[in-house]
Design a protein around this motif. Structure first.
Motif, PDB file in Angstrom:
ATOM      1  N   ASN A  68     -25.994 -17.323 -11.624  1.00 25.36           N
ATOM      2  CA  ASN A  68     -27.403 -17.304 -11.236  1.00 25.36           C
ATOM      3  C   ASN A  68     -28.212 -16.405 -12.166  1.00 25.36           C
ATOM      4  OD1 ASN A  68     -29.356 -15.966  -8.518  1.00 25.36           O
ATOM      5  ND2 ASN A  68     -29.775 -17.792  -9.683  1.00 25.36           N
ATOM      6  N   LEU A  69     -27.705 -15.211 -12.439  1.00 28.87           N
ATOM      7  CA  LEU A  69     -28.441 -14.243 -13.252  1.00 28.87           C
ATOM      8  C   LEU A  69     -28.749 -14.784 -14.647  1.00 28.87           C
ATOM      9  CD1 LEU A  69     -29.639 -11.452 -13.777  1.00 28.87           C
ATOM     10  CD2 LEU A  69     -27.321 -10.641 -14.328  1.00 28.87           C
ATOM     11  N   VAL A  70     -27.777 -15.366 -15.294  1.00 28.24           N
ATOM     12  CA  VAL A  70     -27.995 -15.845 -16.667  1.00 28.24           C
ATOM     13  C   VAL A  70     -29.033 -16.963 -16.682  1.00 28.24           C
ATOM     14  CG1 VAL A  70     -26.917 -16.954 -18.652  1.00 28.24           C
ATOM     15  CG2 VAL A  70     -25.727 -15.107 -17.468  1.00 28.24           C
ATOM     16  N   ASP A  71     -28.994 -17.839 -15.679  1.00 27.25           N
ATOM     17  CA  ASP A  71     -30.023 -18.879 -15.593  1.00 27.25           C
ATOM     18  C   ASP A  71     -31.410 -18.268 -15.482  1.00 27.25           C
ATOM     19  OD1 ASP A  71     -28.305 -20.995 -15.800  1.00 27.25           O
ATOM     20  OD2 ASP A  71     -28.214 -21.411 -13.657  1.00 27.25           O
ATOM     21  N   LEU A  72     -31.540 -17.224 -14.661  1.00 30.24           N
ATOM     22  CA  LEU A  72     -32.849 -16.583 -14.477  1.00 30.24           C
ATOM     23  C   LEU A  72     -33.277 -15.818 -15.728  1.00 30.24           C
ATOM     24  CD1 LEU A  72     -32.513 -15.307 -10.795  1.00 30.24           C
ATOM     25  CD2 LEU A  72     -33.754 -17.312 -11.627  1.00 30.24           C
ATOM     26  N   MET A  73     -32.330 -15.332 -16.484  1.00 31.14           N
ATOM     27  CA  MET A  73     -32.664 -14.702 -17.756  1.00 31.14           C
ATOM     28  C   MET A  73     -33.201 -15.735 -18.744  1.00 31.14           C
ATOM     29  SD  MET A  73     -29.408 -12.090 -18.066  1.00 31.14           S
ATOM     30  CE  MET A  73     -29.755 -11.619 -19.759  1.00 31.14           C
ATOM     31  N   LYS A  74     -32.626 -16.919 -18.734  1.00 35.34           N
ATOM     32  CA  LYS A  74     -33.079 -17.969 -19.651  1.00 35.34           C
ATOM     33  C   LYS A  74     -34.515 -18.399 -19.348  1.00 35.34           C
ATOM     34  CE  LYS A  74     -28.474 -19.937 -20.463  1.00 35.34           C
ATOM     35  NZ  LYS A  74     -27.602 -21.114 -20.219  1.00 35.34           N
ATOM     36  N   THR A  75     -34.884 -18.410 -18.073  1.00 33.53           N
ATOM     37  CA  THR A  75     -36.242 -18.821 -17.707  1.00 33.53           C
ATOM     38  C   THR A  75     -37.243 -17.677 -17.773  1.00 33.53           C
ATOM     39  OG1 THR A  75     -35.824 -18.416 -15.355  1.00 33.53           O
ATOM     40  CG2 THR A  75     -35.371 -20.632 -16.189  1.00 33.53           C
ATOM     41  N   GLY A  76     -36.757 -16.443 -17.942  1.00 35.20           N
ATOM     42  CA  GLY A  76     -37.645 -15.294 -18.026  1.00 35.20           C
ATOM     43  C   GLY A  76     -37.953 -14.646 -16.695  1.00 35.20           C
ATOM     44  N   VAL A  77     -37.363 -15.132 -15.614  1.00 36.85           N
ATOM     45  CA  VAL A  77     -37.567 -14.494 -14.310  1.00 36.85           C
ATOM     46  C   VAL A  77     -36.919 -13.115 -14.292  1.00 36.85           C
ATOM     47  CG1 VAL A  77     -37.077 -14.650 -11.836  1.00 36.85           C
ATOM     48  CG2 VAL A  77     -37.754 -16.691 -13.104  1.00 36.85           C
ATOM     49  N   GLU A  78     -35.707 -13.027 -14.797  1.00 33.52           N
ATOM     50  CA  GLU A  78     -35.010 -11.747 -14.936  1.00 33.52           C
ATOM     51  C   GLU A  78     -35.028 -11.348 -16.411  1.00 33.52           C
ATOM     52  OE1 GLU A  78     -33.796  -9.686 -12.817  1.00 33.52           O
ATOM     53  OE2 GLU A  78     -33.307 -10.752 -10.962  1.00 33.52           O
ATOM     54  N   THR A  97     -18.830 -15.328  -8.144  1.00 31.88           N
ATOM     55  CA  THR A  97     -18.130 -14.319  -7.350  1.00 31.88           C
ATOM     56  C   THR A  97     -18.768 -14.189  -5.973  1.00 31.88           C
ATOM     57  OG1 THR A  97     -19.537 -12.527  -8.168  1.00 31.88           O
ATOM     58  CG2 THR A  97     -17.508 -13.012  -9.413  1.00 31.88           C
ATOM     59  N   VAL A  98     -18.001 -13.608  -5.056  1.00 36.69           N
ATOM     60  CA  VAL A  98     -18.473 -13.436  -3.682  1.00 36.69           C
ATOM     61  C   VAL A  98     -19.719 -12.557  -3.637  1.00 36.69           C
ATOM     62  CG1 VAL A  98     -17.899 -12.414  -1.437  1.00 36.69           C
ATOM     63  CG2 VAL A  98     -16.231 -13.864  -2.628  1.00 36.69           C
ATOM     64  N   GLY A  99     -19.665 -11.410  -4.320  1.00 34.67           N
ATOM     65  CA  GLY A  99     -20.824 -10.517  -4.317  1.00 34.67           C
ATOM     66  C   GLY A  99     -22.052 -11.165  -4.918  1.00 34.67           C
ATOM     67  N   GLY A 100     -21.874 -11.864  -6.023  1.00 32.36           N
ATOM     68  CA  GLY A 100     -22.998 -12.523  -6.669  1.00 32.36           C
ATOM     69  C   GLY A 100     -23.562 -13.654  -5.828  1.00 32.36           C
ATOM     70  N   ASN A 101     -22.689 -14.367  -5.122  1.00 29.39           N
ATOM     71  CA  ASN A 101     -23.159 -15.459  -4.279  1.00 29.39           C
ATOM     72  C   ASN A 101     -24.123 -14.949  -3.217  1.00 29.39           C
ATOM     73  OD1 ASN A 101     -22.887 -17.196  -1.681  1.00 29.39           O
ATOM     74  ND2 ASN A 101     -22.111 -18.545  -3.303  1.00 29.39           N
ATOM     75  N   LEU A 102     -23.806 -13.821  -2.616  1.00 32.15           N
ATOM     76  CA  LEU A 102     -24.663 -13.291  -1.556  1.00 32.15           C
ATOM     77  C   LEU A 102     -25.994 -12.786  -2.091  1.00 32.15           C
ATOM     78  CD1 LEU A 102     -22.031 -11.379   0.597  1.00 32.15           C
ATOM     79  CD2 LEU A 102     -22.971 -13.676   0.959  1.00 32.15           C
ATOM     80  N   LEU A 103     -26.036 -12.422  -3.364  1.00 26.60           N
ATOM     81  CA  LEU A 103     -27.258 -11.873  -3.951  1.00 26.60           C
ATOM     82  C   LEU A 103     -28.018 -12.879  -4.803  1.00 26.60           C
ATOM     83  CD1 LEU A 103     -26.096  -8.269  -4.944  1.00 26.60           C
ATOM     84  CD2 LEU A 103     -27.349  -9.013  -2.906  1.00 26.60           C
ATOM     85  N   GLN A 104     -27.608 -14.131  -4.780  1.00 25.96           N
ATOM     86  CA  GLN A 104     -28.321 -15.120  -5.596  1.00 25.96           C
ATOM     87  C   GLN A 104     -29.750 -15.271  -5.088  1.00 25.96           C
ATOM     88  OE1 GLN A 104     -27.069 -19.348  -5.051  1.00 25.96           O
ATOM     89  NE2 GLN A 104     -25.667 -18.523  -3.517  1.00 25.96           N
ATOM     90  N   ARG A 105     -30.639 -15.605  -6.017  1.00 26.93           N
ATOM     91  CA  ARG A 105     -32.056 -15.743  -5.688  1.00 26.93           C
ATOM     92  C   ARG A 105     -32.369 -17.174  -5.265  1.00 26.93           C
ATOM     93  NH1 ARG A 105     -34.842 -11.754  -8.513  1.00 26.93           N
ATOM     94  NH2 ARG A 105     -36.438 -11.992  -6.893  1.00 26.93           N
ATOM     95  N   THR A 106     -33.511 -17.369  -4.687  1.00 25.76           N
ATOM     96  CA  THR A 106     -33.924 -18.695  -4.243  1.00 25.76           C
ATOM     97  C   THR A 106     -34.060 -19.669  -5.411  1.00 25.76           C
ATOM     98  OG1 THR A 106     -35.647 -19.928  -3.086  1.00 25.76           O
ATOM     99  CG2 THR A 106     -36.373 -18.070  -4.408  1.00 25.76           C
ATOM    100  N   ARG A 107     -33.871 -20.946  -5.112  1.00 24.71           N
ATOM    101  CA  ARG A 107     -34.061 -21.986  -6.132  1.00 24.71           C
ATOM    102  C   ARG A 107     -35.438 -22.636  -6.037  1.00 24.71           C
ATOM    103  NH1 ARG A 107     -29.099 -19.663  -6.690  1.00 24.71           N
ATOM    104  NH2 ARG A 107     -27.982 -20.580  -8.444  1.00 24.71           N
ATOM    105  N   CYS A 108     -36.362 -22.022  -5.346  1.00 18.23           N
ATOM    106  CA  CYS A 108     -37.731 -22.552  -5.260  1.00 18.23           C
ATOM    107  C   CYS A 108     -38.300 -22.745  -6.663  1.00 18.23           C
ATOM    108  CB  CYS A 108     -38.617 -21.594  -4.470  1.00 18.23           C
ATOM    109  SG  CYS A 108     -40.373 -22.039  -4.458  1.00 18.23           S
TER     110      CYS A 108
END
Length: 330
Positions: free
Chosen positions: A33-43, A108-119
């Motif tokens: 999730n994080l890397v995808d959001l980095m690619k779009t500039g959200v993170e 991972t389990v920890g990352g799954n719980l902290l994933q951001r919305t797909r809106c």
């Protein structure tokens, strides 16, 4: 993408210290999730602290008969673990429904719980979004919202949480453990996610800089007869438009214990407490299941284009509970 530094954490304390030293740092697990959001500039982190190799990748039985799941356990390993499949089958089903095999091998389990919305408005940095830029507005309220929240939302945000795993964990009273610079802590998963209110950018109750280290499932005999059912817009990998994690203990035709959580209807996995109250001690029949669903969904506040979710979730709850009751009667 913003240039960033990369450090591999030597241990849990070292990971927490690295994040504490840089407010623009982020923990990196599977990165799905994080890397995808980095690619779009959200993170736009300045530093990635890789926690994948920390000794948090085990699933162990607890002394009281529950399970302790490390934060870096992959989704694939979680779904395949024999004790998870035996004691909490709905959790295995939720994980397998949640992503493609390639993603499950990394996530991972920890990352799954902290994933951001797909809106879509959240991931579009060219437009407003209160979750991404506080105070900028929520275009989904008047715009595209057919898969958005019908429970617990506000005028400031109507996005839904995308986790399948989190729905099953919520049904079974999971507790999240974490580590901070001040020491360890724990939160019931039901309290991990904050109400939307007027601060949708504040998503969890974790202290600043906290690293999730694991999730503990308390013993729950009712969970051995449980099911996760997910409805999506296509049969291949897709996020839910509605889901149910349910467990039912039926004796002599009466519900003795019930667990119910809903997914893709709110900003967090939604524990259906009102429905559980109706089910407890009631006959295990269709009328009871319909009444339980109606009690939970009475609080629904759908938008013009997502009212179908109320009917969908009612039917889904009744169908899953009926199947569990029929299994118990065999």
């Amino acid at each position: 993408m913003r240039e960033f530094d990369y450090r591999r954490a030597p241990d849990v304390a070292g990971a927490v210290a690295l994040l504490a030293a840089d407010p623009d740092a982020r923990f990196l697990g599977g990165g799905t999730n994080l890397v995808d959001l980095m690619k779009t500039g959200v993170e736009r982190p300045a530093l990635l602290v890789d926690v994948r190799e920390l000794p948090l990748d085990r699933i162990e039985s607890t002394d009281d008969g529950g399970l302790r799941i490390g934060a870096t356990v992959t989704n694939s390993d979680l779904a395949a673990h024999p004790e998870v499949r035996r004691r909490y089958p709905a959790l295995t089903q939720a994980v397998l429904a949640g992503a493609s095999g390639q993603l499950r091998n990394m996530a991972t389990v920890g990352g799954n719980l902290l994933q951001r919305t797909r809106c879509g408005y959240f991931t579009d940095v060219a437009g407003p979004c209160n979750k991404r830029v506080p105070g900028s507005g929520c275009p989904a309220v008047e715009g595209e919202h057919h898969n958005h929240a019908v429970l617990g939302a506000s005028d400031h945000c109507v996005a839904v949480h995308p986790s399948d795993m989190g729905v099953a964990l919520t049904a079974f009273d999971a507790v999240v453990s974490y580590e901070t610079a001040d020491g360890p802590g724990a939160l019931p998963l039901a309290d991990l996610y904050l109400p939307v209110g007027d601060t949708p950018h504040r998503e969890t109750a974790l202290p600043s800089g906290a690293l999730i280290t694991g999730v503990t499932l308390p013993p729950a005999p009712v969970a051995a007869r449980s099911r996760y059912r997910k409805v999506r817009e296509r049969a291949s990998y897709a996020f839910a438009i509605g889901s149910v994690a349910a467990a039912l203990d039926v004796r002599d035709g009466v519900v003795r214990d019930a667990r119910l959580a809903l997914g893709a209807v709110a900003s967090r996995p939604w524990r259906a407490r009102a429905a559980e109250a109706v089910l407890s001690g009631a006959p295990a029949v269709g009328d009871t299941f319909a009444a339980a669903a109606d009690a939970e969904l009475a609080a629904a506040r759908p938008l013009p284009d997502n009212g179908y979710k109320v009917t969908l979730m009612r039917n889904l709850v009744v169908a899953v509970l009926t199947e569990l009751a029929e299994e118990a009667a065999r």
